[in-house]
Design a protein around this motif. Structure first.
Motif, short mmCIF file in Angstrom:
data_model
loop_
_atom_site.label_atom_id
_atom_site.label_comp_id
_atom_site.label_asym_id
_atom_site.label_seq_id
_atom_site.Cartn_x
_atom_site.Cartn_y
_atom_site.Cartn_z
N GLU A 109 0.83 -1.20 0.00
CA GLU A 109 0.00 0.00 0.00
C GLU A 109 0.87 1.26 0.00
O GLU A 109 0.57 2.23 -0.70
N ALA A 110 1.96 1.23 0.78
CA ALA A 110 2.88 2.37 0.80
C ALA A 110 3.55 2.53 -0.56
O ALA A 110 3.76 3.65 -1.05
N THR A 111 3.90 1.40 -1.17
CA THR A 111 4.53 1.44 -2.50
C THR A 111 3.55 2.00 -3.53
O THR A 111 3.93 2.79 -4.40
N ALA A 112 2.28 1.58 -3.44
CA ALA A 112 1.27 2.09 -4.36
C ALA A 112 1.13 3.60 -4.23
O ALA A 112 0.99 4.30 -5.24
N GLN A 113 1.18 4.11 -3.01
CA GLN A 113 1.06 5.55 -2.81
C GLN A 113 2.26 6.28 -3.41
O GLN A 113 2.09 7.34 -4.04
N ARG A 114 3.44 5.75 -3.24
CA ARG A 114 4.64 6.39 -3.83
C ARG A 114 4.54 6.41 -5.35
O ARG A 114 4.84 7.42 -5.99
N LEU A 115 4.13 5.31 -5.94
CA LEU A 115 3.98 5.24 -7.39
C LEU A 115 2.87 6.17 -7.87
O LEU A 115 2.99 6.83 -8.91
N ARG A 116 1.79 6.23 -7.11
CA ARG A 116 0.66 7.11 -7.46
C ARG A 116 1.12 8.56 -7.53
O ARG A 116 0.77 9.30 -8.46
N GLU A 117 1.91 8.97 -6.56
CA GLU A 117 2.42 10.33 -6.54
C GLU A 117 3.38 10.58 -7.71
O GLU A 117 3.36 11.66 -8.32
N MET A 118 4.22 9.60 -8.03
CA MET A 118 5.15 9.75 -9.16
C MET A 118 4.39 9.91 -10.47
O MET A 118 4.81 10.68 -11.35
N ILE A 119 3.28 9.21 -10.61
CA ILE A 119 2.47 9.31 -11.82
C ILE A 119 1.72 10.63 -11.86
O ILE A 119 1.72 11.35 -12.86
N GLN A 120 1.10 10.99 -10.74
CA GLN A 120 0.29 12.20 -10.69
C GLN A 120 1.12 13.46 -10.87
O GLN A 120 0.64 14.46 -11.40
N GLU A 121 2.37 13.43 -10.44
CA GLU A 121 3.21 14.61 -10.52
C GLU A 121 4.15 14.58 -11.71
O GLU A 121 5.03 15.45 -11.84
N GLY A 122 3.95 13.61 -12.62
CA GLY A 122 4.68 13.61 -13.87
C GLY A 122 6.05 12.98 -13.86
O GLY A 122 6.73 12.97 -14.88
N GLU A 123 6.48 12.44 -12.72
CA GLU A 123 7.79 11.79 -12.68
C GLU A 123 7.80 10.53 -13.53
O GLU A 123 8.82 10.16 -14.13
N LEU A 124 6.65 9.86 -13.59
CA LEU A 124 6.44 8.76 -14.53
C LEU A 124 5.44 9.26 -15.56
O LEU A 124 4.31 9.58 -15.24
N ALA A 125 5.88 9.36 -16.81
CA ALA A 125 5.09 10.02 -17.85
C ALA A 125 4.03 9.09 -18.43
O ALA A 125 4.17 7.86 -18.41
N PRO A 126 2.96 9.66 -18.99
CA PRO A 126 1.93 8.86 -19.66
C PRO A 126 2.53 7.98 -20.75
O PRO A 126 3.33 8.44 -21.57
N GLY A 127 2.17 6.70 -20.73
CA GLY A 127 2.68 5.77 -21.73
C GLY A 127 4.03 5.16 -21.42
O GLY A 127 4.48 4.24 -22.11
N GLN A 128 4.70 5.63 -20.37
CA GLN A 128 6.04 5.15 -20.05
C GLN A 128 6.02 3.72 -19.53
O GLN A 128 5.18 3.35 -18.72
N HIS A 129 6.95 2.89 -20.03
CA HIS A 129 7.09 1.53 -19.52
C HIS A 129 7.63 1.58 -18.10
O HIS A 129 8.53 2.36 -17.78
N ILE A 130 7.08 0.76 -17.22
CA ILE A 130 7.51 0.73 -15.83
C ILE A 130 8.56 -0.35 -15.66
O ILE A 130 8.28 -1.54 -15.83
#
Length: 218
Positions: free
Chosen positions: A3-24
Motif C-alpha cells: 500500500e505504501a509502495t502504491a502511494q509512492r507510485l501514485r504520486e510519481m504518476i500524478q506529478e509527472g515523474e512517470l510520464a503517460p505511456g512510459q514503460h515501468i
C-alpha cells in the motif's frame, strides 16, 4: 508495504515523474524503493484497478495514457463547479475559515517566491479543495473530488510551465481578494476563468507524443 509502495507510485504518476505511456521498469523500482518484486507487483495491481497503470501479458506495466477527449469533458464540468463554488462561498464562508485559507494562500505564495514548484502545486490543489469544502455543500464537494481525482495528473503538467506558474499565482491572489470582499459575482467569474485558463494550458501541453487520444497518438 504494497500500500505504501502504491502511494509512492501514485504520486510519481500524478506529478509527472512517470510520464503517460512510459514503460515501468520493475527492476529499477525495486532497487530504488529497496523492496522485492512481490510488494511492487501488488502495488501495480492496485494502480491498474485505479486506472493509473495498464498491463499486458508479456509486455509488462505502463503508465496509463491520458484520454484528451475525456479530459476536455471533465474540465467543462469543473468550470461550472468552480463558478458555483465562488457564488456559494462568498455567501457562506465564516471568518475563521477565511483566516485559515488566507494562511494557506500566504504559505503557497512563499513557495512561489522560493521557487519550490512541487510544494506550490500541492498547496494549490489543497486550497481548491478547501474552497469547495467551505461552501458547506457535501454533494458539490463529492463531485469535485471525484472529477479532480481524474485530472490531477493532467493538471500537474501545467505546473511545469514557468509562465503559467506565474499567471496561476496572480490569479490566486485575485481569488483571495474577491473572497476577502465576499464579492460573489467577481469570485465566481475569477474561479471560472482560472479553471478555464488552466485547462487550456494543460490541453495545449498534453498534445505530445506520449499522450493518447481515443486510443491513438495525439
Amino acid at each position: 508495504m504494497h500500500e505504501a509502495t502504491a502511494q509512492r507510485l501514485r504520486e510519481m504518476i500524478q506529478e509527472g515523474e512517470l510520464a503517460p505511456g512510459q514503460h515501468i521498469n520493475e527492476r529499477e523500482l525495486c532497487e530504488a524503493f529497496d523492496i522485492s518484486k512481490t510488494p511492487l507487483r501488488e502495488a501495480l495491481k492496485i494502480l491498474t484497478l485505479e486506472g493509473h497503470v495498464t498491463h499486458r501479458q508479456h509486455m509488462g506495466f505502463r503508465v496509463a495514457p491520458i484520454d484528451l477527449d475525456e479530459l476536455a469533458s471533465i474540465f467543462e464540468v469543473l468550470h461550472g463547479l468552480e463558478e458555483m463554488t465562488g457564488r456559494l462561498l462568498a455567501e457562506r464562508i465564516d471568518d475563521a475559515t477565511l483566516a485559515r485559507l488566507m494562511e494557506q494562500h500566504q504559505r503557497m505564495a512563499g513557495y512561489h517566491r522560493d521557487g519550490k514548484r512541487l510544494a506550490y502545486y500541492r498547496a494549490n490543489q489543497e486550497i481548491h479543495v478547501q474552497l469547495v469544502a467551505a461552501t458547506g455543500n457535501p454533494v458539490l464537494a463529492s463531485m469535485y473530488a471525484t472529477l479532480m481525482a481524474k485530472v490531477y495528473r493532467a493538471r500537474g503538467v501545467a505546473n511545469a510551465d514557468v509562465l503559467r506558474w506565474q499567471e496561476s499565482s496572480e490569479e490566486h491572489e485575485a481569488i483571495m481578494q474577491a473572497l476577502r470582499e465576499r464579492d460573489a459575482g467577481r469570485l465566481a467569474a475569477i474561479l471560472r476563468f482560472h479553471s478555464e485558463h488552466t485547462a487550456a494550458e494543460v490541453m495545449k501541453i498534453l498534445r505530445g507524443p506520449l499522450v493518447k487520444r481515443s486510443g491513438a497518438k495525439a
